[in-house]
Design an enzyme around this catalytic site. Structure first.
Site, short mmCIF file in Angstrom:
data_model
loop_
_atom_site.label_atom_id
_atom_site.label_comp_id
_atom_site.label_asym_id
_atom_site.label_seq_id
_atom_site.Cartn_x
_atom_site.Cartn_y
_atom_site.Cartn_z
N LYS A 9 -12.20 74.51 7.39
CA LYS A 9 -13.27 74.49 8.39
C LYS A 9 -12.71 74.70 9.80
O LYS A 9 -11.47 74.65 10.00
CB LYS A 9 -14.00 73.14 8.28
CG LYS A 9 -14.66 72.88 6.91
CD LYS A 9 -15.39 71.54 6.91
CE LYS A 9 -15.93 71.18 5.54
NZ LYS A 9 -16.71 69.92 5.57
N TYR A 49 -24.97 75.07 1.90
CA TYR A 49 -25.28 73.63 2.06
C TYR A 49 -26.75 73.34 1.75
O TYR A 49 -27.36 72.49 2.40
CB TYR A 49 -24.93 73.19 3.48
CG TYR A 49 -23.45 72.99 3.75
CD1 TYR A 49 -22.65 72.23 2.89
CD2 TYR A 49 -22.85 73.51 4.90
CE1 TYR A 49 -21.31 72.03 3.13
CE2 TYR A 49 -21.48 73.31 5.16
CZ TYR A 49 -20.74 72.57 4.26
OH TYR A 49 -19.39 72.36 4.51
N ASN A 112 -14.00 66.80 8.53
CA ASN A 112 -13.13 66.44 7.40
C ASN A 112 -12.34 67.63 6.83
O ASN A 112 -11.90 67.62 5.68
CB ASN A 112 -13.94 65.71 6.32
CG ASN A 112 -15.06 66.56 5.75
OD1 ASN A 112 -15.18 67.74 6.06
ND2 ASN A 112 -15.89 65.95 4.91
N HIS A 115 -13.71 72.21 2.77
CA HIS A 115 -14.72 72.19 1.71
C HIS A 115 -14.06 72.59 0.39
O HIS A 115 -13.19 73.47 0.37
CB HIS A 115 -15.84 73.19 1.98
CG HIS A 115 -16.68 73.44 0.76
ND1 HIS A 115 -17.70 72.60 0.40
CD2 HIS A 115 -16.60 74.41 -0.20
CE1 HIS A 115 -18.23 73.05 -0.75
NE2 HIS A 115 -17.58 74.14 -1.13
N GLU A 126 -20.05 79.66 -5.83
CA GLU A 126 -19.60 79.71 -4.43
C GLU A 126 -18.56 80.80 -4.21
O GLU A 126 -18.57 81.46 -3.17
CB GLU A 126 -19.05 78.33 -4.02
CG GLU A 126 -20.15 77.28 -3.95
CD GLU A 126 -19.65 75.87 -3.61
OE1 GLU A 126 -18.42 75.68 -3.44
OE2 GLU A 126 -20.49 74.97 -3.51
P1 IDP Z 1 -18.12 67.21 0.38
O1 IDP Z 1 -17.71 68.16 1.47
O2 IDP Z 1 -17.10 66.10 0.21
O3 IDP Z 1 -18.47 67.90 -0.90
P2 IDP Z 1 -21.00 66.89 0.84
O4 IDP Z 1 -21.80 65.67 0.54
O5 IDP Z 1 -21.21 68.09 -0.01
O6 IDP Z 1 -19.45 66.45 0.87
O7 IDP Z 1 -21.29 67.26 2.36
C1 IDP Z 1 -20.87 68.47 2.88
C2 IDP Z 1 -20.31 68.26 4.26
O8 IDP Z 1 -21.35 67.80 5.13
C3 IDP Z 1 -19.22 67.20 4.36
O9 IDP Z 1 -17.95 67.67 4.01
C4 IDP Z 1 -19.31 66.81 5.81
O10 IDP Z 1 -18.61 67.75 6.63
C5 IDP Z 1 -20.79 66.93 6.09
N1 IDP Z 1 -21.43 65.61 5.97
C6 IDP Z 1 -21.78 64.97 4.82
N2 IDP Z 1 -22.33 63.77 5.10
C7 IDP Z 1 -22.32 63.66 6.44
C8 IDP Z 1 -22.75 62.63 7.35
O11 IDP Z 1 -23.26 61.56 6.95
N3 IDP Z 1 -22.57 62.87 8.69
C9 IDP Z 1 -22.02 64.02 9.15
N4 IDP Z 1 -21.60 65.01 8.34
C10 IDP Z 1 -21.75 64.83 7.00
MG MG Z 2 -20.01 69.18 -1.34
#
Ligand code: IDP
Ligand code: MG
Length: 154
Positions: A9, A49, A112, A115, A126
């Site tokens: 990212k 997403y 974080n 992805h 994907e």
């Molecule tokens: P993942 O990336 O670990 O698969 P997902 O639930 O698919 O997690 O969410 C996608 C991305 O959305 C996360 O990596 C994060 O960057 C963002 N995200 C998820 N939950 C939150 C939140 O509560 N606050 C802000 N960003 C979030």
């Molecule tokens: Mg995810």
């Protein structure tokens, strides 16, 4: 062999962590089928997403993902979807274990770094969403003999 779509990212690109992150996947023995730098647009992000578009943080996530180029990778390996999620660590980096990418290098859930696909099915979907066929390479990785037993190589 399973496939996983990886996105380094904007925070990974901006913080200069691209090399360190790719290194962890290479060290595991995974095969890179495709890799490129690209910019993501709203339509692609909404498809990617789609499980999150109704969340309050979605607009911020979309704007962040468009804020600088990203590196996308298609990776292949035996049961690699699960292996990669383990290497990545929990979505909230403050809950991610030490030794994982997010556990070692990140703090914010919205920052974080990486992805990775969350199921075999989504890995296939994907990779097809982010790569054209001519951007994916099929080749023998000679070290597979030292990474997999015969039945795992397929
Ligand atoms: P993942 O990336 O670990 O698969 P997902 O639930 O698919 O997690 O969410 C996608 C991305 O959305 C996360 O990596 C994060 O960057 C963002 N995200 C998820 N939950 C939150 C939140 O509560 N606050 C802000 N960003 C979030
Ligand atoms: Mg995810």
């Amino acid at each position: 062999m399973e496939k996983s779509l990886i996105i380094l990212k904007p925070d990974a690109v901006q913080r200069g962590l691209v090399g360190d992150i790719i290194k962890r996947f290479e060290m595991k023995g995974l095969k890179i089928l495709g890799i490129k730098m690209t910019s993501l647009d709203s339509a692609l992000l909404e498809a990617h997403y789609s499980h999150l578009t109704d969340k309050p943080f979605y607009k911020g996530l979309e704007n962040f993902m468009k804020s600088s180029p990203v590196i996308v990778m298609a990776i292949e390996g035996f049961e690699c979807v699960n292996s990669i999620r383990i290497i990545l660590g929990a979505t909230n980096p403050r809950e991610a274990e030490a030794g994982t990418i997010r556990g070692d290098m990140a703090i914010g859930t919205g920052r974080n770094l990486v992805h990775a696909s969350d199921s075999k099915e989504n890995g296939k979907k994907e990779v097809a969403r982010f790569f054209n066929d001519d951007e994916l390479f099929s080749y023998d990785k000679s070290e597979y003999l030292h990474i997999y037993e015969g039945h795992e190589r397929g």
